[in-house]
Design an enzyme around this catalytic site. Structure first.
Site, PDB file in Angstrom:
ATOM      1  N   GLY A  77       9.057  77.787  66.667  1.00  0.00           N
ATOM      2  CA  GLY A  77       8.849  76.112  66.293  1.00  0.00           C
ATOM      3  C   GLY A  77       8.013  75.389  67.037  1.00  0.00           C
ATOM      4  N   THR A 116      16.010  81.540  64.167  1.00  0.00           N
ATOM      5  CA  THR A 116      14.585  81.698  63.442  1.00  0.00           C
ATOM      6  C   THR A 116      13.534  81.020  64.249  1.00  0.00           C
ATOM      7  OG1 THR A 116      15.297  80.257  61.934  1.00  0.00           O
ATOM      8  CG2 THR A 116      15.709  82.528  61.316  1.00  0.00           C
ATOM      9  N   CYS A 117      13.988  79.677  64.542  1.00  0.00           N
ATOM     10  CA  CYS A 117      13.100  78.873  65.213  1.00  0.00           C
ATOM     11  C   CYS A 117      12.551  79.301  66.540  1.00  0.00           C
ATOM     12  CB  CYS A 117      13.644  77.266  65.462  1.00  0.00           C
ATOM     13  SG  CYS A 117      14.891  77.258  66.591  1.00  0.00           S
ATOM     14  N   ILE A 118      13.169  80.261  67.185  1.00  0.00           N
ATOM     15  CA  ILE A 118      12.443  80.887  68.324  1.00  0.00           C
ATOM     16  C   ILE A 118      12.528  82.418  68.473  1.00  0.00           C
ATOM     17  CG2 ILE A 118      13.228  78.687  69.897  1.00  0.00           C
ATOM     18  CD1 ILE A 118      15.554  80.443  70.768  1.00  0.00           C
TER      19      ILE A 118
END
EC number: 2.3.2.26
Length: 741
Positions: free
Chosen positions: A684, A707-709
């Site tokens: 992200g 999912t963002c990291i």
């Protein structure tokens, strides 16, 4: 001239004319002469019969009627029936013979049914009677399931086809026999009511047993075994009638048996037939399919029979039980799920749980079900059907020729030729798709913009700068639909949210990260924190770009005067997400889907989720496991040498390529490894390595992800076997295990 000679002449003439007519039909030549030959055969047969020719088979047992039906010559069959009325029933019985080509038999019955209303009704009534007999045989356990199932469905297909092409086929639903009308046409379904009644009784009986919540259905098994014994003792198989109400109780009490004897009989029954649902599910499901076909043929196109919807709702639990016990039933018999969204929604969770490969096969089976028979002689490509495109203007010239092409012909096959070149064939078609997939995202057309990670594309909300942008979006949808139809891969990847738009799945705030990671984090922060006393002064309106100018856009009516509070913040986040991810590009989405749905029905594509759709369109990427291991970080207590981590990588080595892709999607939200390998995976806030974090283990706990990291939250499993089992369950459950950091 003797009768034997006339018979030989009649057979020989039929064979000669049949061969000549087939040759002419296969090469699509001289239709006028074909009609002449057809009439000539009829006239020849009539003359021979008038002169007293006898109806006799040849030395191989082949009759003139056999030859005429095999060739689809309805006019000659009509003449034979006029002289030998018994042959009418012979043709009806041929519907049960799988050696007779179904399309030829349909052709004959089409002609016969159009001679008069009485003849039409007689054919349908006779077919309904034969179908009912075959259906009852199918419900008899001593019958051959495969043979009886094929026979029933073949007869019903022919019945429905003849019904539809009748003198007054239903166009508005007012002539539906199942809606209570008593027209002559509706009465042809009356013989089938006996079969539907038996089907209903069976389903009610099974539902009663399911409600008892017993491990084995010994009472119902006894009924089945009793029927099976009766069938085996009989010289012929009688129509099968399930027991009426109270039969179960009668079998289990008042029989005069002592308790030990009764118990022994139950044990014997249980050993011989332990699971009644496994025994009956396929047979009943085939009859359900026949019922659906008969209901559907009375409805206008695109409408589902109210009676059938009521039937599914009534027997919902039993049908779901069938599917759970044997999911293959969905693919074999429950075709109605694809044609009725409200019924499909009842089974969607079961459908999505089936292996991806099975759903792909089902998808293409139904997608191509309306294509011409596979045994048709191949015909050369018509010059007018070739897509002639220019290399130097491939996008515009392809858009022009595809928009003018016949959609039905494009579904059957694609032939492409580049202007000034001679090459044609599948290699040229693949090259065409490959070039076009790159051109679709060409910045010069302003149709798509790159996402934050630089590897996926999203419709451009400012595409209106291109006056033809909606036509081009429609063309882009056509190209992707054609590619999917013909199993051609495209070299283009879209954002997760755009795949959701194609599938009709609502977007959520996590999807915003693909176009604006920082904004997505802000939305996440709002959801995670109490905003009551922060003084944010947010309202249900946002400032956004509208045709090049910044304007305040309400998220809902009167939104500018509605404050965002702790109680309504979830609604605010969802509406902001819909504005940025959907409303801002709604015209582009609609134009794309208009083109896509020309080749891919919405009901069929719903078999997949957004991750699977990406794989269908763009294929399976190659994953280098050693590079993956090399560029992975560990946190929250894990280190590379820990047993759980070593088990994890051993499992990754063992699983299939498809499952590795699912794992990559599960953790990063993408099925692709960027150029340069795992070292270049984006998160992200920029580059972010694949990370595995330790989580305390509890029984049956599944891995989750942020999912963002790019983080996999892996419980500290006690063994490799448990780790593998829980990981695969999480992967095959799709996105349900996702969280945001």
């Amino acid at each position: 001239m003797g009768g034997q000679n006339y018979s030989t002449t009649l057979c020989s003439m039929s064979v000669m004319l049949m061969l000549r007519m087939q040759w002419g039909r296969q090469h699509c030549m001289w239709p006028a002469r074909m009609v002449t030959r057809r009439h000539g055969q009829r006239d020849t047969a009539q003359i021979l019969l008038l002169r007293g020719a006898k109806y006799l088979p040849d030395k191989n047992g082949v009759t003139p009627l056999d030859l005429c039906v095999q060739g689809g010559y309805g006019e000659t069959c009509e003449v034979l029936i006029q002289y030998h009325s018994r042959l009418f029933q012979t043709i009806i019985q041929m519907t049960q013979n799988e050696d007779v080509r179904e399309n030829m038999l349909r052709q004959v019955l089409e002609h016969l049914s159009q001679q008069s209303e009485n003849q039409y009704l007689k054919i349908l009534t006779s077919l309904a009677e034969v179908a009912t007999t075959n259906g009852h045989k199918l419900l008899s356990l001593s019958s051959n399931y495969d043979a009886q199932m094929k026979s029933l469905l073949r007869i019903v297909r022919i019945f429905c086809h003849v019904f539809r092409i009748g003198p007054s086929s239903p166009s508005n639903g007012i002539d539906m026999g199942y809606n209570g009308n008593k027209t002559p046409r509706s009465q042809v379904f009356k013989p089938l009511e006996l079969l539907w009644h038996s089907l209903d009784e069976w389903l009610v009986l099974i539902a009663t047993e399911l409600m008892k919540n017993k491990k084995d259905s010994t009472d119902i098994t006894s009924i089945l075994l009793k029927q099976k014994g009766q069938d085996q003792d009989a010289t012929s198989i009688p129509p099968f009638e399930p027991p009426g109400p109270g039969s179960c109780e009668n079998l289990s009490s008042g029989t005069g048996e002592s308790k030990p004897d009764a118990l022994g009989r139950k044990q014997e029954a249980s050993a011989d037939c332990q699971d009644v649902i496994s025994v009956t599910a396929n047979r009943l499901s085939a009859v359900i399919q026949a019922f659906y076909m008969c209901c559907s043929c009375q409805m206008p196109p695109g409408m589902t029979s109210p009676r059938f919807i009521e039937f599914v709702c009534k027997h919902d639990e039993v049908l779901k039980c069938f599917v759970n016990r044997n999911p293959k039933i969905i693919f074999d018999h429950f075709h109605f799920l694809l044609e009725c969204p409200e019924l499909m929604s009842r089974f969607m969770h079961i459908i999505k749980a089936q292996p991806f490969k099975d759903r792909c096969e089902w998808f293409y089976e139904h997608l191509h079900s309306g294509q011409p028979d596979s045994d048709m002689v191949h015909r050369p490509v018509n010059e007018n059907d070739i897509l002639l495109v220019h290399r130097d203007s491939i996008f515009r010239s392809s858009c022009e020729v595809v928009s003018k092409a016949n959609c039905a012909k494009l579904k059957q096959g694609i032939a492409v030729r580049f202007h000034g070149e001679e090459g044609m064939g599948q290699g040229v078609v693949r090259e065409w798709f490959d070039i076009l997939s790159n051109e679709i995202v060409n910045p010069d057309y302003a149709l798509f913009t790159q996402s934050a990670d630089g590897t996926t594309f999203q419709p451009n909300s400012n595409s209106y700068v291109n006056p033809d942008h909606l036509n081009y979006f429609r063309f882009a949808g056509q190209i992707l639909g054609l590619a999917l139809n013909h199993r051609q891969l495209v070299n283009i990847y879209f954002t997760r949210s755009f795949y959701k738009h194609i599938l009709g799945i609502p977007v959520n705030y996590q999807d915003v990260a693909s176009i604006d990671p920082e904004y997505a984090k802000n939305l996440q922060w709002i959801l995670d924190n109490d905003i009551s006393d922060l003084g944010l002064e947010l309202t249900f309106s946002v400032e956004t770009d509208v045709f090049g100018a910044m304007e305040e856009v309400p998220l809902k009516p009167g939104g500018g005067s509605i404050l965002v509070t702790q109680n309504n913040k979830a609604e605010y986040v969802q509406l902001v997400t819909e504005l940025r991810m959907t409303r801002a590009i709604q015209p582009q989405i609609n134009a794309f889907l208009q083109g896509f749905h020309m080749f891919i029905p919405p009901s069929l594509i719903q078999l997949f989720d957004e991750y699977e759709l990406e794989l269908l369109l763009s294929g399976m990427p190659e994953i280098d496991v050693s590079d993956w291991i090399k560029n992975t970080e560990y946190t929250s207590g894990y280190e590379r040498k820990d047993p759980v981590i070593q088990w994890f990588w051993e499992v990754v080595e063992d699983i299939t390529q498809e499952e590795r892709v699912l794992l990559l999607q599960f953790v990063t939200g993408s099925s692709r490894v960027p150029h340069g390998g795992f070292a270049n995976i984006m998160g992200g806030s920029g580059l972010q390595n694949f990370t595995i974090a330790a989580v305390p283990y509890t029984t049956n706990l599944l891995p989750t992800s942020s999912t963002c990291i790019n983080m996999l939250k892996l419980p500290e499993y006690p063994s490799k076997e448990i780790l593998k089992d829980r990981l695969l369950v999480a992967l095959h459950c799709g996105s349900y295990g996702y969280t945001m950091a």
